[in-house]
Design a protein around this motif. Structure first.
Motif, PDB file in Angstrom:
ATOM      1  N   MET A 133       7.840   1.355   5.893  1.00 55.21           N
ATOM      2  CA  MET A 133       8.608   1.082   7.107  1.00 55.21           C
ATOM      3  C   MET A 133       7.791   0.253   8.093  1.00 55.21           C
ATOM      4  O   MET A 133       8.314  -0.676   8.719  1.00 55.21           O
ATOM      5  CB  MET A 133       9.049   2.391   7.764  1.00 55.21           C
ATOM      6  CG  MET A 133      10.145   3.122   7.016  1.00 55.21           C
ATOM      7  SD  MET A 133      11.663   2.135   6.843  1.00 55.21           S
ATOM      8  CE  MET A 133      12.119   1.871   8.551  1.00 55.21           C
ATOM      9  N   VAL A 134       6.497   0.557   8.235  1.00 53.78           N
ATOM     10  CA  VAL A 134       5.643  -0.232   9.126  1.00 53.78           C
ATOM     11  C   VAL A 134       5.563  -1.676   8.634  1.00 53.78           C
ATOM     12  O   VAL A 134       5.631  -2.626   9.418  1.00 53.78           O
ATOM     13  CB  VAL A 134       4.234   0.395   9.222  1.00 53.78           C
ATOM     14  CG1 VAL A 134       3.271  -0.552   9.931  1.00 53.78           C
ATOM     15  CG2 VAL A 134       4.297   1.720   9.965  1.00 53.78           C
ATOM     16  N   GLY A 135       5.430  -1.834   7.303  1.00 56.07           N
ATOM     17  CA  GLY A 135       5.388  -3.176   6.736  1.00 56.07           C
ATOM     18  C   GLY A 135       6.673  -3.949   7.012  1.00 56.07           C
ATOM     19  O   GLY A 135       6.633  -5.137   7.355  1.00 56.07           O
ATOM     20  N   LEU A 136       7.821  -3.278   6.894  1.00 49.45           N
ATOM     21  CA  LEU A 136       9.101  -3.921   7.183  1.00 49.45           C
ATOM     22  C   LEU A 136       9.207  -4.302   8.657  1.00 49.45           C
ATOM     23  O   LEU A 136       9.694  -5.383   9.005  1.00 49.45           O
ATOM     24  CB  LEU A 136      10.254  -2.991   6.800  1.00 49.45           C
ATOM     25  CG  LEU A 136      10.475  -2.771   5.298  1.00 49.45           C
ATOM     26  CD1 LEU A 136      11.449  -1.621   5.072  1.00 49.45           C
ATOM     27  CD2 LEU A 136      10.990  -4.036   4.631  1.00 49.45           C
ATOM     28  N   ALA A 149       0.837  -1.203   0.000  1.00 46.21           N
ATOM     29  CA  ALA A 149       0.000   0.000   0.000  1.00 46.21           C
ATOM     30  C   ALA A 149       0.870   1.251   0.000  1.00 46.21           C
ATOM     31  O   ALA A 149       0.573   2.239  -0.701  1.00 46.21           O
ATOM     32  CB  ALA A 149      -0.923  -0.008   1.218  1.00 46.21           C
ATOM     33  N   GLY A 150       1.968   1.210   0.773  1.00 46.47           N
ATOM     34  CA  GLY A 150       2.881   2.349   0.785  1.00 46.47           C
ATOM     35  C   GLY A 150       3.548   2.563  -0.555  1.00 46.47           C
ATOM     36  O   GLY A 150       3.664   3.704  -1.031  1.00 46.47           O
ATOM     37  N   LEU A 151       3.977   1.480  -1.218  1.00 42.51           N
ATOM     38  CA  LEU A 151       4.595   1.592  -2.540  1.00 42.51           C
ATOM     39  C   LEU A 151       3.594   2.102  -3.570  1.00 42.51           C
ATOM     40  O   LEU A 151       3.967   2.851  -4.481  1.00 42.51           O
ATOM     41  CB  LEU A 151       5.165   0.244  -2.971  1.00 42.51           C
ATOM     42  CG  LEU A 151       6.388  -0.244  -2.182  1.00 42.51           C
ATOM     43  CD1 LEU A 151       6.715  -1.690  -2.553  1.00 42.51           C
ATOM     44  CD2 LEU A 151       7.598   0.652  -2.452  1.00 42.51           C
ATOM     45  N   ALA A 152       2.329   1.704  -3.412  1.00 40.48           N
ATOM     46  CA  ALA A 152       1.300   2.196  -4.326  1.00 40.48           C
ATOM     47  C   ALA A 152       1.130   3.711  -4.183  1.00 40.48           C
ATOM     48  O   ALA A 152       0.984   4.428  -5.184  1.00 40.48           O
ATOM     49  CB  ALA A 152      -0.024   1.481  -4.055  1.00 40.48           C
ATOM     50  N   LEU A 153       1.161   4.213  -2.943  1.00 41.87           N
ATOM     51  CA  LEU A 153       1.074   5.657  -2.735  1.00 41.87           C
ATOM     52  C   LEU A 153       2.262   6.379  -3.365  1.00 41.87           C
ATOM     53  O   LEU A 153       2.105   7.440  -3.977  1.00 41.87           O
ATOM     54  CB  LEU A 153       1.009   5.974  -1.234  1.00 41.87           C
ATOM     55  CG  LEU A 153      -0.289   5.629  -0.504  1.00 41.87           C
ATOM     56  CD1 LEU A 153      -0.184   5.999   0.971  1.00 41.87           C
ATOM     57  CD2 LEU A 153      -1.483   6.333  -1.131  1.00 41.87           C
ATOM     58  N   ILE A 154       3.441   5.814  -3.201  1.00 36.31           N
ATOM     59  CA  ILE A 154       4.630   6.415  -3.806  1.00 36.31           C
ATOM     60  C   ILE A 154       4.504   6.427  -5.321  1.00 36.31           C
ATOM     61  O   ILE A 154       4.836   7.412  -5.993  1.00 36.31           O
ATOM     62  CB  ILE A 154       5.893   5.650  -3.373  1.00 36.31           C
ATOM     63  CG1 ILE A 154       6.142   5.852  -1.871  1.00 36.31           C
ATOM     64  CG2 ILE A 154       7.114   6.106  -4.175  1.00 36.31           C
ATOM     65  CD1 ILE A 154       7.245   4.985  -1.297  1.00 36.31           C
TER      66      ILE A 154
END
Length: 294
Positions: A273-276, A125-130
């Motif tokens: 970062m949360v995912g990691l 989800a974070g990569l999608a936002l990026i």
């Protein structure tokens, strides 16, 4: 972990985090494929004359060098050449952890843990936002190239798992024998002999210093200290320190290059970062929670 070894771990994290800013400096004076060829040539020579070759068949050494060295950095250097900011690159490249999970499930038959899947969903989800925020300043093509570099790093991780207990420094140095000629061939094809000649003839002090840093600090010093820590402590105690690499990468890029991420990219980065963190610490917390619930 002793205070001395904790300091060594932080030295490695700073060296690897600053690596992305230095790559940017190197790319200001050298085209990406030529930079890769020179970097790994300096790593390999003259070190291979002093370090004994790891006890591996040449085919595995070739596979390691082709993925974790050539593949990862060819995509990363090209991504940053096409506008991927150093700080953001240090973050997106950490998606290698999730590519490693998938490749391990496909090629090694390892089961995907619930915490890892949850971490993957959050990071995706974070990569999608990026990706959604990508524009002229951060082209989507550069983000995709960085993800390809992460995938190559992950494939190298899978290959490395087959080696068992091995001298990490010797592996890195002898693996560096593989990339220079392919990098030169790619440079000849993509960048042309005229640009190669001009770049070498007019190479700047900054580019030379960047090459020294990439070869001897980020690679040889970084992996030497990391291998020393792995020989003294369990991998689960050492590996979480790598989560600090994008923190250093983003901070140093903002400080030295005035890189600024948009609010949406910052949200995306936070999710990655949360995912990691879920991927690294989730299984341990889950194992503690299940007996307590029972």
């Amino acid at each position: 972990m002793s205070g001395r070894d904790l300091l060594l771990a932080l030295v490695v994290i700073v060296a690897w985090g600053m690596n992305f800013v230095v790559i940017k400096v190197g790319l200001d004076g050298l085209p990406p494929m030529l930079l890769g060829a020179l970097r790994f040539a300096l790593v390999a020579f003259p070190a291979i004359l002093l370090i004994r070759r790891p006890q591996l068949p040449w085919r595995w050494l070739l596979a390691y060098g082709a993925t974790i060295s050539l593949g990862q950095f060819a995509f990363l250097f090209e991504a940053m050449h096409h506008g991927m900011p150093p700080g953001l690159a240090s973050l997106v490249l950490q998606s290698q952890a999730f590519f490693t999970l998938f490749f391990a499930a496909i090629f090694l038959g390892e089961r995907l843990r619930a915490a890892s899947v949850m971490g993957l969903v959050v990071a995706a989800a974070g990569l999608a936002l990026i990706g959604l925020e990508s524009d002229a300043a951060t082209p989507l093509f550069a983000v995709i190239l960085t993800l390809c570099g992460a995938a190559m790093w992950a494939m190298g991780n899978i290959i490395t798992r087959r080696f068992g207990n091995i001298d990490l420094v010797a592996l890195v140095i002898w693996g560096a024998l593989i990339p220079p000629l392919p990098f030169l061939a790619l440079s000849w094809w993509l960048e042309g002999p005229a640009l190669i000649e001009q770049s070498l003839r007019t190479i700047s002090v900054n580019s030379l210093l960047a090459l020294v840093y990439l070869s001897f600090v980020a690679t040889m010093l970084g992996y030497s200290l990391w291998g020393r820590l792995l020989s003294r402590y369990p991998a689960g105690k050492v590996a979480p320190f790598s989560l600090l690499v994008p923190v250093v990468g983003i901070s140093s890029s903002a400080w030295l290059l005035d890189e600024r991420m948009s609010p949406l990219q910052m949200c995306g980065g936070a999710l990655v970062m949360v995912g990691l963190l879920i991927n690294v610490f989730g299984p341990r917390l889950w194992r503690r929670a299940v007996p307590a619930a029972a």
